[in-house]
Design a protein around this motif. Structure first.
Motif, PDB file in Angstrom:
ATOM      1  N   LYS A  34       0.815  -1.213   0.000  1.00 14.35           N
ATOM      2  CA  LYS A  34       0.000   0.000   0.000  1.00 14.35           C
ATOM      3  C   LYS A  34       0.855   1.272   0.000  1.00 14.35           C
ATOM      4  O   LYS A  34       0.348   2.349  -0.324  1.00 14.35           O
ATOM      5  CB  LYS A  34      -0.930   0.007   1.215  1.00 14.35           C
ATOM      6  N   GLN A  35       2.115   1.136   0.388  1.00 15.64           N
ATOM      7  CA  GLN A  35       2.974   2.311   0.486  1.00 15.64           C
ATOM      8  C   GLN A  35       3.954   2.448  -0.678  1.00 15.64           C
ATOM      9  O   GLN A  35       4.751   3.375  -0.716  1.00 15.64           O
ATOM     10  CB  GLN A  35       3.741   2.261   1.809  1.00 15.64           C
ATOM     11  N   ARG A  36       3.897   1.527  -1.628  1.00 15.97           N
ATOM     12  CA  ARG A  36       4.886   1.559  -2.709  1.00 15.97           C
ATOM     13  C   ARG A  36       4.659   2.708  -3.677  1.00 15.97           C
ATOM     14  O   ARG A  36       5.616   3.238  -4.240  1.00 15.97           O
ATOM     15  CB  ARG A  36       4.900   0.220  -3.455  1.00 15.97           C
ATOM     16  N   ASP A  37       3.397   3.073  -3.887  1.00 18.22           N
ATOM     17  CA  ASP A  37       3.151   4.238  -4.735  1.00 18.22           C
ATOM     18  C   ASP A  37       3.832   5.469  -4.154  1.00 18.22           C
ATOM     19  O   ASP A  37       4.439   6.267  -4.879  1.00 18.22           O
ATOM     20  CB  ASP A  37       1.653   4.489  -4.881  1.00 18.22           C
ATOM     21  N   ALA A  38       3.726   5.630  -2.829  1.00 15.84           N
ATOM     22  CA  ALA A  38       4.347   6.782  -2.174  1.00 15.84           C
ATOM     23  C   ALA A  38       5.863   6.728  -2.327  1.00 15.84           C
ATOM     24  O   ALA A  38       6.516   7.759  -2.539  1.00 15.84           O
ATOM     25  CB  ALA A  38       3.952   6.819  -0.697  1.00 15.84           C
ATOM     26  N   LEU A  39       6.434   5.512  -2.242  1.00 12.43           N
ATOM     27  CA  LEU A  39       7.873   5.374  -2.422  1.00 12.43           C
ATOM     28  C   LEU A  39       8.283   5.745  -3.844  1.00 12.43           C
ATOM     29  O   LEU A  39       9.266   6.473  -4.058  1.00 12.43           O
ATOM     30  CB  LEU A  39       8.293   3.936  -2.111  1.00 12.43           C
ATOM     31  N   LEU A  40       7.536   5.278  -4.834  1.00 11.31           N
ATOM     32  CA  LEU A  40       7.845   5.613  -6.225  1.00 11.31           C
ATOM     33  C   LEU A  40       7.709   7.112  -6.474  1.00 11.31           C
ATOM     34  O   LEU A  40       8.468   7.690  -7.256  1.00 11.31           O
ATOM     35  CB  LEU A  40       6.934   4.826  -7.163  1.00 11.31           C
ATOM     36  N   LYS A  41       6.756   7.741  -5.802  1.00 10.43           N
ATOM     37  CA  LYS A  41       6.617   9.194  -5.931  1.00 10.43           C
ATOM     38  C   LYS A  41       7.813   9.913  -5.325  1.00 10.43           C
ATOM     39  O   LYS A  41       8.306  10.902  -5.887  1.00 10.43           O
ATOM     40  CB  LYS A  41       5.318   9.646  -5.269  1.00 10.43           C
ATOM     41  N   ARG A  42       8.286   9.418  -4.166  1.00 11.14           N
ATOM     42  CA  ARG A  42       9.461  10.039  -3.544  1.00 11.14           C
ATOM     43  C   ARG A  42      10.689   9.895  -4.436  1.00 11.14           C
ATOM     44  O   ARG A  42      11.561  10.759  -4.445  1.00 11.14           O
ATOM     45  CB  ARG A  42       9.734   9.415  -2.170  1.00 11.14           C
TER      46      ARG A  42
END
Length: 400
Positions: free
Chosen positions: A239-247
């Motif tokens: 669930k947090q990988r999108d946020a990681l890819l955005k970072r």
């Protein structure tokens, strides 16, 4: 890489040529390609899992190595080729394989990815079996351990690469339908790099009981492992990988909502079953249950009914209009789990395959990042036994 303007006609192609061209196209992107004769694969499986091709038909198993993340995945994301909510790694692999086979313009190539299912809900191919019979990796199974210490407990098998250990993934099977291999072609044998009983026990226990630690991947000393960035990605909850890819600057900070007339929302739905036998709808990483029915119109609500206002409507099982927004992130891994559990139930109802084999065969091709979202093995076993308690028949055996 083969230039995009190089095309291979049928008369130009033989087994060695195809292997060389695939190697040249995919090795620079972090993939390995292994030759497989369809007959080698079919000979170790029951009829209902056979590939529908002649025994001498040419095929290839495609593996991803640790280098794939930096050589293919990150450039793929940097070019903004990732679309929708399906797994970005799967999208990258499909893009690379599709690009590689475009040079065979007059060849019929059946491409089967590790995450795909047939209409019967069976996997399009058994990835670990394919890797073993092609000589790519040794498939270690419980049956290969003498004097087993686990009593009645079932231990799932795992493939080990002779150089990479467990630091690889089986991604695809390519079948060249019109190319025949030499009937006398010897079958390569996978390297048995975990030969002792003690080491095999350690491997299977690490894989089954402590897989989150990834220690089973180091059962041999690997030549390469995941980079720190790759570990960060797969170690991040889905669930947090999108946020990681955005970072990392690989996904835009926000996504525009498509218009009702864009065509994106007018598409067939995917369905699975609820625990009580009702219908559950899967769409873009969300799961929905039936709210109301009116003739051929169905109104659906997010399964997180207590806290989410996500809604959509289907007409004859085709999405109509724009779904109402959700109050939480999509969970593609949850969708993978729902589809896989449904596949287990169908196999339990339609076959006499043993419980451990159903779980293994249904989960072996799931994306690694979804593995932590599954119920415990014991819970899956109870579910399968409940599903099939009224079934009877001859047990189907396979490559175990």
């Amino acid at each position: 890489m083969i230039p995009s303007n190089v095309k291979m006609a049928a008369s130009d192609v033989d087994v060695k040529t195809v292997k060389r061209l695939l190697d040249e196209s995919l090795s620079i992107l972090g993939f390995e390609v292994y030759t497989l004769k369809v007959g080698w694969y079919n000979s170790v499986l029951p009829d209902n899992l056979h590939l529908p091709y002649q025994d001498d038909c040419l095929a290839f198993v495609v593996l991803s190595t640790p280098a794939m993340f930096e050589k293919a995945f990150l450039p793929f994301m940097e070019e903004r080729r990732c679309q929708g909510l399906s797994d970005p790694i799967d999208q990258c692999v499909k893009h690379c394989v599709t690009s590689a086979i475009t040079q065979f313009t007059e060849q019929k190539v059946d491409v089967r990815y590790d995450y795909e299912l047939l209409p019967s809900r069976k996997p399009k191919f058994l990835a670990q079996t394919a890797a073993h019979v092609s000589g790519a990796a040794f498939y270690y199974q419980q049956s290969g351990v003498s004097d087993q210490p686990w009593a009645s407990e079932k231990m799932f098998g795992v493939c080990v690469h002779p150089k990479l250990g467990g630091w690889f993934a089986i991604r695809a099977l390519l079948v060249f339908q019109d190319i025949q291999m030499d009937p006398e072609e010897p079958q390569p044998q996978p390297v048995d790099c975990v030969p002792t009983r003690e080491a095999r026990i350690e491997l299977l226990e690490e894989f089954n009981l402590r897989w989150q630690d990834w220690n089973y991947r180091n059962i041999i000393t690997p030549t390469h492992t995941y980079s720190q960035k790759q570990r960060d990605y797969f170690g991040t909850p889905p669930k947090q990988r999108d946020a990681l890819l955005k970072r990392w600057g690989l996904l835009p900070e926000s996504k525009d909502t498509p218009s009702p007339d864009s065509g994106e929302h007018v598409q067939a739905m995917e369905f699975t079953a609820t625990k009580r036998g009702g219908r559950k709808l899967l769409y873009k990483g969300y799961a929905y249950t039936v709210d109301k029915l009116r003739d051929n119109i169905t109104y659906w609500k997010c399964e997180e009914r207590g806290r989410c206002g996500g809604r959509l409507k289907t007409v004859n099982d085709i999405l109509h209009g724009v779904p109402l927004p959700h109050s939480h992130r999509p969970d593609p891994c949850r969708v993978v789990v729902l589809k896989t559990v449904q596949k287990m139930k169908e196999r339990a109802s339609n076959t006499q395959e043993i419980t451990s084999s159903i779980i293994q065969n249904c989960t072996s091709n799931c994306p690694f990042e979804a593995s932590g979202s599954f119920p415990k093995k014991e819970s899956l076993g109870r579910m399968i036994r409940r599903q099939r308690k009224f079934t009877d028949g001859k047990k189907i055996t396979g490559f175990r």
